[in-house]
Design a protein around this motif. Structure first.
Motif, PDB file in Angstrom:
ATOM      1  N   GLN A 182       0.843  -1.186   0.000  1.00  0.00           N
ATOM      2  CA  GLN A 182       0.000   0.000   0.000  1.00  0.00           C
ATOM      3  C   GLN A 182       0.878   1.235   0.000  1.00  0.00           C
ATOM      4  O   GLN A 182       1.747   1.394   0.850  1.00  0.00           O
ATOM      5  N   GLY A 231      -2.381   7.205  -0.888  1.00  0.00           N
ATOM      6  CA  GLY A 231      -3.329   7.619  -1.899  1.00  0.00           C
ATOM      7  C   GLY A 231      -3.652   6.561  -2.934  1.00  0.00           C
ATOM      8  O   GLY A 231      -4.323   6.855  -3.928  1.00  0.00           O
ATOM      9  N   GLN A 232      -3.171   5.342  -2.708  1.00  0.00           N
ATOM     10  CA  GLN A 232      -3.431   4.284  -3.676  1.00  0.00           C
ATOM     11  C   GLN A 232      -4.112   3.113  -2.993  1.00  0.00           C
ATOM     12  O   GLN A 232      -4.021   2.938  -1.788  1.00  0.00           O
ATOM     13  N   GLY A 233      -4.755   2.318  -3.789  1.00  0.00           N
ATOM     14  CA  GLY A 233      -5.305   1.075  -3.264  1.00  0.00           C
ATOM     15  C   GLY A 233      -4.195   0.077  -3.023  1.00  0.00           C
ATOM     16  O   GLY A 233      -3.010   0.389  -3.172  1.00  0.00           O
TER      17      GLY A 233
END
Lengths: 117, 114
Positions: B37, B40-42
């Motif tokens: 992870q 700001g990202q999955g």
């Protein structure tokens, strides 16, 4: 391939406000859909799930309905609390581990929710 | 209590060093997964294993290696070949016989490489 798109964040609300976080998906088959929640510095916790069209998942006042016709799984809560502040992830997978699915979870990018008193 | 443990919670390494992240589960799950992870990202899948002594590359396996010698354990090694190793790493597991496919996550390890 499969993908999940969540509404842009961050979302900032006052306590007791109504919450909606939009989630849409593209899938080649008939996936199960999930909402996971991540509190600061922690792993992900399963919030709710739905396995087939028109199923409604619910937990802790949160709800989401599996809408096949609009390929959506929007998360809602009628009255948010400060303790709901977290990052919310929409995700899909195929429950049948056979074939090429291997149980991979496909995630959206996450939506940060901040609730003020 | 059944669950997944990851250790350590925070890990600091110098560039060029290999580092191994631990993941243990007592849920009797056959399948285990490693995700990365970034802010700001999955989550992105690194490796997965559906059975002991077998594992497969996920979407971003380059610079990582794993082993699955025991059902309960699925350690991840971040090698010096990983170009950008600083991230939050999450381990997960699931029952291959589960009807809904949900995965259960550990608390994560935050790796910082300088």
């Amino acid at each position: 391939g499969d993908s999940v798109t969540q509404m842009e964040g961050p979302v900032t609300l006052s306590e007791e406000a109504f919450l909606t976080i939009n989630c849409t998906y593209t899938a080649t088959g008939y996936p199960s859909l999930f909402w996971y929640v991540q509190y600061p510095g922690e792993g992900l916790q399963l919030l709710l799930k739905a396995t087939k069209a028109d199923d409604k998942g619910s937990n802790k006042g949160f709800e989401a309905t599996y809408r096949k016709e609009t390929t959506s799984f929007h998360l809602e809560k009628g009255s948010v609390q400060v303790s709901d502040s977290a990052v919310y992830f929409c995700a899909l997978t195929y429950a049948n581990a056979g074939g090429t699915s291997y149980g991979k979870l496909t995630f959206g990018q996450g939506t940060i929710l901040t609730v003020h008193p | 209590d059944g669950g997944i443990t990851q250790s350590p919670k925070y890990l600091f390494r110098k560039e060029g060093q290999n580092v191994t992240l631990s993941c243990e589960q007592n849920l009797n799950h056959d399948a285990m997964y490693w995700y990365r992870q970034d802010p700001g990202q999955g989550l992105r899948l690194i490796y997965y294993s559906q059975i002991v002594n077998d594992f497969q590359k996920g979407d971003i396996a380059e610079g990582y290696s794993v082993s699955r010698e025991k059902k309960e354990s699925f350690p991840l090694t971040v090698t010096s070949a990983q170009k950008n190793p600083t991230a939050f790493y999450l381990c997960a597991s699931k029952s291959v016989w589960g009807a809904t496919g949900e995965q259960y996550f550990g608390p994560g390890t935050r790796l910082t490489v300088t």
